[in-house]
Design an enzyme around this catalytic site. Sequence first.
Site, PDB file in Angstrom:
ATOM      1  N   GLU A  52      -8.278  16.743  -6.587  1.00 50.85           N
ATOM      2  CA  GLU A  52      -7.942  17.177  -5.226  1.00 50.85           C
ATOM      3  C   GLU A  52      -7.086  18.438  -5.198  1.00 50.85           C
ATOM      4  OE1 GLU A  52      -7.760  14.058  -6.277  1.00 50.85           O
ATOM      5  OE2 GLU A  52      -8.819  12.755  -4.862  1.00 50.85           O
ATOM      6  N   PHE A  58      -3.779  -1.012  -0.158  1.00 51.35           N
ATOM      7  CA  PHE A  58      -4.394  -0.317  -1.288  1.00 51.35           C
ATOM      8  C   PHE A  58      -4.613   1.161  -0.937  1.00 51.35           C
ATOM      9  CE2 PHE A  58      -8.286   1.090  -3.573  1.00 51.35           C
ATOM     10  CZ  PHE A  58      -7.716   1.121  -4.832  1.00 51.35           C
ATOM     11  N   GLN A  59      -4.198   2.031  -1.823  1.00 51.58           N
ATOM     12  CA  GLN A  59      -4.287   3.487  -1.647  1.00 51.58           C
ATOM     13  C   GLN A  59      -3.619   3.956  -0.367  1.00 51.58           C
ATOM     14  OE1 GLN A  59      -8.387   4.777  -2.481  1.00 51.58           O
ATOM     15  NE2 GLN A  59      -7.807   4.985  -4.634  1.00 51.58           N
ATOM     16  N   LYS A 104      -8.769   4.930   8.803  1.00 51.70           N
ATOM     17  CA  LYS A 104     -10.191   4.617   8.700  1.00 51.70           C
ATOM     18  C   LYS A 104     -10.744   4.048  10.010  1.00 51.70           C
ATOM     19  CE  LYS A 104     -13.453   2.794   5.302  1.00 51.70           C
ATOM     20  NZ  LYS A 104     -13.605   2.034   4.050  1.00 51.70           N
ATOM     21  N   MET A 140       5.021  33.367 -20.728  1.00 47.86           N
ATOM     22  CA  MET A 140       6.207  33.757 -19.967  1.00 47.86           C
ATOM     23  C   MET A 140       7.399  32.887 -20.360  1.00 47.86           C
ATOM     24  SD  MET A 140       7.095  36.146 -17.995  1.00 47.86           S
ATOM     25  CE  MET A 140       5.951  36.866 -16.822  1.00 47.86           C
TER      26      MET A 140
END
Lengths: 604, 172
Positions: A65, A127-128, A177, A500
Amino acid sequence: MTPKTASATMAAQTPTTLPGAEVLMRALAEQGVEVIFGYPGGAVLPIYDALFRQNHIRHVLVRHEQAAVHAAEAYARSTGKVGVVLVTSGPGATNAVTGLLDAMMDSIPLVCLSGQVPTALIGNDAFQEADTTGITRPVTKYNYLVRRPEDLAPAVHEAFAIAQSGRPGPVLIDLPKNITVGDAPYVGADQVKPRTGKVQVDPEREAVARAVAAMKKARRPLFYTGGGVINSGPEASEGLRKLAKLTGFPVTSTLMGLGAFPGTDKQFLGMLGMHGTYEANLATHGCDVLIALGSRFDDRVTGRLDAFSPDSFKIHADIDPSQINKIIHVDLPIIGDVGRTIALMIEEWEKQPAYEHKAELAAWWEQIEAWRGLNCLRFNQDHAPEAIIKPQQAIQRIYELAQETGRDTFVSTEVGQHQMWAAQFFKFDAPNRWLTSGGLGTMGYGLPAAVGAQIAHPDALVLDVAGEASTLMNIQELGTIAQYRLPVKLFIINNHYMGMVRQWQELLHGSRYSESYSDALPDFVKLAESFHAKGLRATQMDQLDGVIREALAHDGPVVVDLCVAEGENCFPMIPSGAAHNEMILGPEQEERGAKVTREGMMLV
Amino acid sequence: MQQNAPGSAVISLLVDNESGALARIIGLFSGRGYNIRSLTVAPVDEEGLVSRVNIVTTGTPADIRQVKAQIERLVPVSRVVDLSSAGPHVAREMALIKVVSSGEPRTEALRIAQAFRARAVDTTASSFVFELTGSTDKLDSFIELMRPLGLAEVSRTGIAAICRGPQTIQSH
């Protein structure tokens, strides 16, 4: 959502009612969305189902993502449109956080749609489930949790308006949802009044007139331009060119502003700041009128604050009033769109009495030319066939050989030495071609950014100038590149170090290279091949040009492992806590190093 | 020097009464290292769609200008006024102060409360709860005076503020 935004201004007629996911698709289509970068999951299944059943919007499946957000950023930066991201709830949303902050810091317009558990389960550790609006509040310009179906379409329309208005930035819409499954009314964008009214787009004529009056009195002027000029659109870049020609003043740019003014123009001094050119930094230090256009006096630009451009009258044009006097006190602020400010400056310049300090300006240019004569970016490359390639040489040749193709070229970078060298050696003549993570400095930005740019510009040449450490942070995007047959050219400047970090350890920490060695690297050629791309490698000078040419000519994705000298440092460099006139130059130039102070060591 | 001396400022804002709006404002203060001395929030319009927030913060005038500019960037915030620099204003807060004592200290507490025009809103044989409204300074000094007289608990609202004269937060 308050009724103030949308539902209250809804027209009286009965709106069309559709499943929420379809309302979302319709609103996105109405906003002109062509591409979404995303990754599916449980909470967004209804949205993916609606995506499947429509033909207006294309979905690009990334492999992480974070990459979706960077790809959308590059899409936005290279087109001027809003980038759109779609991620699932919980880990999908938290993975997007780095990208959102990256977009926030670099003022990139994005709309990120995230799934959420049904409203009835919010707060139950489902969940999630994640408190996505809570987590993303400080990394977005604004965010929504859509709790009522009637708020869905208005939220989408307002989100696009907010993302683009004023100083652009990312907006997140969290979609439970049950909202995307259940029915929701559709309202068009024309029925929504977004809360963007506070933005002052038109600068005050009087402030611009005073600025131009100061510019007319300048003997040692300097334009210091930033990413705002790019964000304002191509007309702003056009205006800047005209204004520079009209005044004859020198121009320097921030990292984010590169391309707004042609890199090959004689009036361009190169980038300023920590790894800016000698001439740009000394001009900043010595100028008597500093005209900041769409830039924000970032600490990478200013160096030691009390020594920043100490004797100049400072004009600061920016659309975001909170940037005025945030870091550097300015004498004359101009709030408004920088493109319109530039256009007004041109009008005023022509209207006000002629510029009388041409002789002093010529002397200023003479001084600048003397600084330029130091050739601060020069490096010593051994040209023997078996000589080790210097990273600067590799990047310079990528630029030159890409130029030779004559193709429209977009360049993304990761973060580190290679990024600074790319900023120094690539001369961008057009805006929107340079895609880099400036404010946040996100390693792993470049490869997904190349995906976004190539999706937006399928026929263009898209390069990612990368380091071996950075690129491994999002190397999974080779999968996306393979799936969509994106002919991205990934050039890995491989010095076996987080360059760097290694450089700072050498200069500030007694060469104790703590954990900065890139051990156990993959074989990048074989890695490329396993991702269905072409893999190439150059280890010595006589292979460099051939390999770059072969990569550029190949009609498909290429990963080029350019094995370069390990110990090179990026110069010039203003050490932390030092002033612009205390630059450290490369071994090729005269050594007049500044001491790194204890306060400087505390800065990053 | 005077110009840059740190001081206290009252910032009043109007904000859409939506979920997360207060978190946005508070998060901005903590995220940018600004100080909140007191904070009051309540809806102020008929429909309950707009809340007024009063924040007492500290900093130099330049700090305060920066705080104000940062708050102005927030989408649900429609008005921001620094009342301290916008002209004369009235700032008041209310406190409930519990004093537990008997004998002479108890009588003394009641006497002082009368002098301050504090109301005893709860009285038992061994305690008072005083209600006192006024400026922060007035409340501070009352509480100080109660300390040796059995001060047991303090609950303060934080200040509500408004500018003097016909001007409003909208007309500033």
